[in-house]
Write a protein that holds these residues in place. Structure first.
Motif, mmCIF file in Angstrom:
data_model
loop_
_atom_site.group_PDB
_atom_site.id
_atom_site.type_symbol
_atom_site.label_atom_id
_atom_site.label_comp_id
_atom_site.label_asym_id
_atom_site.label_seq_id
_atom_site.Cartn_x
_atom_site.Cartn_y
_atom_site.Cartn_z
ATOM 1 N N GLY A 167 -10.907 4.891 9.007
ATOM 2 C CA GLY A 167 -11.799 4.920 10.170
ATOM 3 C C GLY A 167 -11.703 3.695 11.055
ATOM 4 O O GLY A 167 -12.526 3.518 11.950
ATOM 5 N N LYS A 168 -10.709 2.845 10.816
ATOM 6 C CA LYS A 168 -10.568 1.639 11.634
ATOM 7 C C LYS A 168 -9.328 1.737 12.514
ATOM 8 O O LYS A 168 -8.314 2.308 12.102
ATOM 9 N N SER A 169 -9.414 1.134 13.704
ATOM 10 C CA SER A 169 -8.246 1.068 14.573
ATOM 11 C C SER A 169 -7.283 0.033 13.996
ATOM 12 O O SER A 169 -7.699 -0.842 13.223
ATOM 13 N N PRO A 170 -5.995 0.105 14.384
ATOM 14 C CA PRO A 170 -5.063 -0.926 13.927
ATOM 15 C C PRO A 170 -5.574 -2.334 14.251
ATOM 16 O O PRO A 170 -5.426 -3.246 13.422
ATOM 17 N N GLU A 171 -6.171 -2.517 15.423
ATOM 18 C CA GLU A 171 -6.678 -3.844 15.809
ATOM 19 C C GLU A 171 -7.757 -4.317 14.843
ATOM 20 O O GLU A 171 -7.800 -5.491 14.466
ATOM 21 N N GLU A 172 -8.641 -3.393 14.463
ATOM 22 C CA GLU A 172 -9.708 -3.757 13.524
ATOM 23 C C GLU A 172 -9.137 -4.131 12.160
ATOM 24 O O GLU A 172 -9.611 -5.065 11.509
ATOM 25 N N VAL A 173 -8.107 -3.386 11.744
ATOM 26 C CA VAL A 173 -7.505 -3.689 10.443
ATOM 27 C C VAL A 173 -6.831 -5.058 10.482
ATOM 28 O O VAL A 173 -6.989 -5.872 9.569
ATOM 29 N N VAL A 174 -6.099 -5.316 11.582
ATOM 30 C CA VAL A 174 -5.424 -6.616 11.714
ATOM 31 C C VAL A 174 -6.450 -7.751 11.685
ATOM 32 O O VAL A 174 -6.248 -8.771 11.009
ATOM 33 N N PHE A 209 -3.235 13.958 5.705
ATOM 34 C CA PHE A 209 -3.031 14.396 7.088
ATOM 35 C C PHE A 209 -1.854 13.648 7.728
ATOM 36 O O PHE A 209 -0.971 14.252 8.342
ATOM 37 N N ARG A 210 -1.833 12.330 7.558
ATOM 38 C CA ARG A 210 -0.768 11.537 8.193
ATOM 39 C C ARG A 210 0.606 11.877 7.642
ATOM 40 O O ARG A 210 1.574 11.995 8.382
ATOM 41 N N LEU A 211 0.701 12.019 6.310
ATOM 42 C CA LEU A 211 2.011 12.287 5.711
ATOM 43 C C LEU A 211 2.486 13.699 6.048
ATOM 44 O O LEU A 211 3.681 13.921 6.262
ATOM 45 N N SER A 236 1.740 15.200 8.820
ATOM 46 C CA SER A 236 2.148 15.102 10.230
ATOM 47 C C SER A 236 3.528 14.474 10.359
ATOM 48 O O SER A 236 4.248 14.727 11.313
ATOM 49 N N ARG A 237 3.884 13.616 9.404
ATOM 50 C CA ARG A 237 5.211 12.992 9.413
ATOM 51 C C ARG A 237 6.292 13.976 9.024
ATOM 52 O O ARG A 237 7.469 13.646 9.049
ATOM 53 N N GLY A 238 5.881 15.152 8.554
ATOM 54 C CA GLY A 238 6.855 16.151 8.142
ATOM 55 C C GLY A 238 7.302 16.005 6.700
ATOM 56 O O GLY A 238 8.307 16.583 6.293
ATOM 57 N N GLY A 296 0.846 -1.192 0.000
ATOM 58 C CA GLY A 296 0.000 0.000 0.000
ATOM 59 C C GLY A 296 0.881 1.242 0.000
ATOM 60 O O GLY A 296 2.078 1.166 0.301
ATOM 61 N N THR A 297 0.271 2.361 -0.313
ATOM 62 C CA THR A 297 0.969 3.648 -0.362
ATOM 63 C C THR A 297 1.621 3.957 0.987
ATOM 64 O O THR A 297 1.034 3.652 2.029
ATOM 65 N N PRO A 298 2.829 4.554 0.983
ATOM 66 C CA PRO A 298 3.433 4.960 2.257
ATOM 67 C C PRO A 298 2.446 5.774 3.106
ATOM 68 O O PRO A 298 1.804 6.687 2.591
ATOM 69 N N GLY A 299 2.316 5.404 4.380
ATOM 70 C CA GLY A 299 1.434 6.117 5.299
ATOM 71 C C GLY A 299 0.101 5.433 5.562
ATOM 72 O O GLY A 299 -0.621 5.806 6.476
ATOM 73 N N VAL A 300 -0.236 4.408 4.787
ATOM 74 C CA VAL A 300 -1.555 3.775 4.974
ATOM 75 C C VAL A 300 -1.619 2.913 6.239
ATOM 76 O O VAL A 300 -2.704 2.552 6.688
ATOM 77 N N GLY A 301 -0.457 2.574 6.806
ATOM 78 C CA GLY A 301 -0.458 1.789 8.045
ATOM 79 C C GLY A 301 0.133 0.393 7.912
ATOM 80 O O GLY A 301 -0.079 -0.467 8.771
ATOM 81 N N LYS A 302 0.923 0.169 6.861
ATOM 82 C CA LYS A 302 1.503 -1.158 6.622
ATOM 83 C C LYS A 302 2.313 -1.673 7.804
ATOM 84 O O LYS A 302 2.112 -2.798 8.254
ATOM 85 N N THR A 303 3.249 -0.847 8.266
ATOM 86 C CA THR A 303 4.165 -1.326 9.300
ATOM 87 C C THR A 303 3.418 -1.621 10.593
ATOM 88 O O THR A 303 3.641 -2.657 11.232
ATOM 89 N N THR A 304 2.514 -0.736 10.959
ATOM 90 C CA THR A 304 1.705 -0.931 12.162
ATOM 91 C C THR A 304 0.948 -2.261 12.084
ATOM 92 O O THR A 304 0.962 -3.062 13.028
ATOM 93 N N VAL A 305 0.325 -2.493 10.956
ATOM 94 C CA VAL A 305 -0.509 -3.685 10.785
ATOM 95 C C VAL A 305 0.347 -4.949 10.609
ATOM 96 O O VAL A 305 0.083 -5.986 11.214
HETATM 97 N N1 LIG Z 1 -5.474 2.190 11.874
HETATM 98 C C1 LIG Z 1 -4.810 3.300 12.188
HETATM 99 N N2 LIG Z 1 -5.453 4.332 12.764
HETATM 100 C C2 LIG Z 1 -4.797 5.479 13.081
HETATM 101 N N3 LIG Z 1 -3.485 5.693 12.855
HETATM 102 C C3 LIG Z 1 -2.792 4.707 12.277
HETATM 103 C C4 LIG Z 1 -3.402 3.462 11.910
HETATM 104 N N4 LIG Z 1 -2.459 2.673 11.354
HETATM 105 C C5 LIG Z 1 -1.319 3.388 11.364
HETATM 106 N N5 LIG Z 1 -1.501 4.605 11.931
HETATM 107 C C6 LIG Z 1 -0.501 5.686 12.067
HETATM 108 O O1 LIG Z 1 -0.240 6.201 10.760
HETATM 109 C C7 LIG Z 1 1.139 6.467 10.583
HETATM 110 C C8 LIG Z 1 1.662 5.637 9.423
HETATM 111 O O2 LIG Z 1 1.607 4.252 9.783
HETATM 112 P P1 LIG Z 1 2.698 3.202 9.288
HETATM 113 O O3 LIG Z 1 2.316 1.906 9.870
HETATM 114 O O4 LIG Z 1 4.072 3.715 9.553
HETATM 115 O O5 LIG Z 1 2.412 3.227 7.714
HETATM 116 P P2 LIG Z 1 3.310 2.682 6.485
HETATM 117 O O6 LIG Z 1 4.194 1.609 7.033
HETATM 118 O O7 LIG Z 1 2.309 2.198 5.500
HETATM 119 O O8 LIG Z 1 4.063 3.871 5.966
HETATM 120 C C9 LIG Z 1 1.808 6.139 11.927
HETATM 121 O O9 LIG Z 1 1.922 7.333 12.661
HETATM 122 C C10 LIG Z 1 0.832 5.182 12.583
HETATM 123 O O10 LIG Z 1 0.908 5.259 13.983
#
Ligand SMILES: Nc1ncnc2c1ncn2[C@@H]1O[C@H](COP(=O)(O)OP(=O)(O)O)[C@@H](O)[C@H]1O
Ligand SMILES: [Mg+2]
Length: 189
Positions: A146-153, A102-104, A106-108, A8-17
């Protein structure tokens, strides 16, 4: 085939999930950008993209050696750096472009980089790459908006177990955002 690809595009939450997914599956986790940097599998630094260029062939070889026999969750937006024959299932995480912006920001990230990634998300860049390299059968979309990381996982786990879920093409930001999507696409920084 021992790789579960989270793309997925950088910032979508890949690493978190992907990290949490690996924990839940009790398997290894590989961040391709990290692997490439750590093992010197880079082809220099791209000043314009402000990122290391990945030696895709080198990374594919390394993944083939590492993944022999063991299950791994692989995290990258560069689908072509992953050996296609090893991918069991690929999940393309999607995120509303407005939330991604918004997320990107915020990442600067500089404005230009924010826009590039938002445009890539609107144009389904990772999805298109995944389908073209892996075929439709192994590729699923999960909308994280609109989903929490837990919901996405939980949703990703369901897709992996049931091999069913949103088929490529189910997320359509152009349709959902209308003029706002066109505004992003015509913007330049
Ligand atoms: N489901 C989510 N809800 C809210 N914020 C999230 C969620 N998943 C990730 N984030 C936040 O979004 C930012 C990007 O997530 P990250 O996992 O680093 O994405 P990627 O690896 O795709 O670049 C991080 O600050 C992370 O904490
Ligand atoms: Mg990441």
């Amino acid at each position: 085939m021992p790789l579960i690809l989270i793309t997925g595009t950088p910032g979508v939450g890949k690493t978190t999930v992907a990290r949490e997914l690996a924990t839940r599956l009790g398997c290894g986790y590989i961040d391709v950008a990290d692997l490439a940097r750590r093992e010197g599998l880079t082809l220099g630094y791209d000043e314009e993209a402000q990122a290391h260029l990945i030696d895709e062939e080198g990374v594919r070889e390394r993944l083939r050696a590492v993944a022999r026999g063991a299950l791994y969750v692989v995290d990258t937006h560069v689908v072509s750096a992953v050996p296609p024959e090893l991918v069991e299932v690929a999940i393309v995480l999607r995120l509303d472009p407005r939330e991604l912006e918004f997320r990107l920001s915020s990442r600067g990230y500089p404005r230009r980089k924010v826009l590039e990634n938002v445009q890539a998300e609107i144009l389904d860049a990772c999805l298109v790459e995944a389908v073209s390299l892996l075929g439709e059968g192994r590729v699923f979309e999960v909308d994280a908006t609109g989903k929490s990381p837990e919901e996405v996982v939980a949703e990703v786990l369901r897709v992996i177990r049931e091999r069913s879920g949103a088929r490529p093409g189910s997320v359509d930001w152009l349709e959902r955002l209308g003029d706002e999507a066109l505004k992003y696409l015509s913007a330049s920084a």
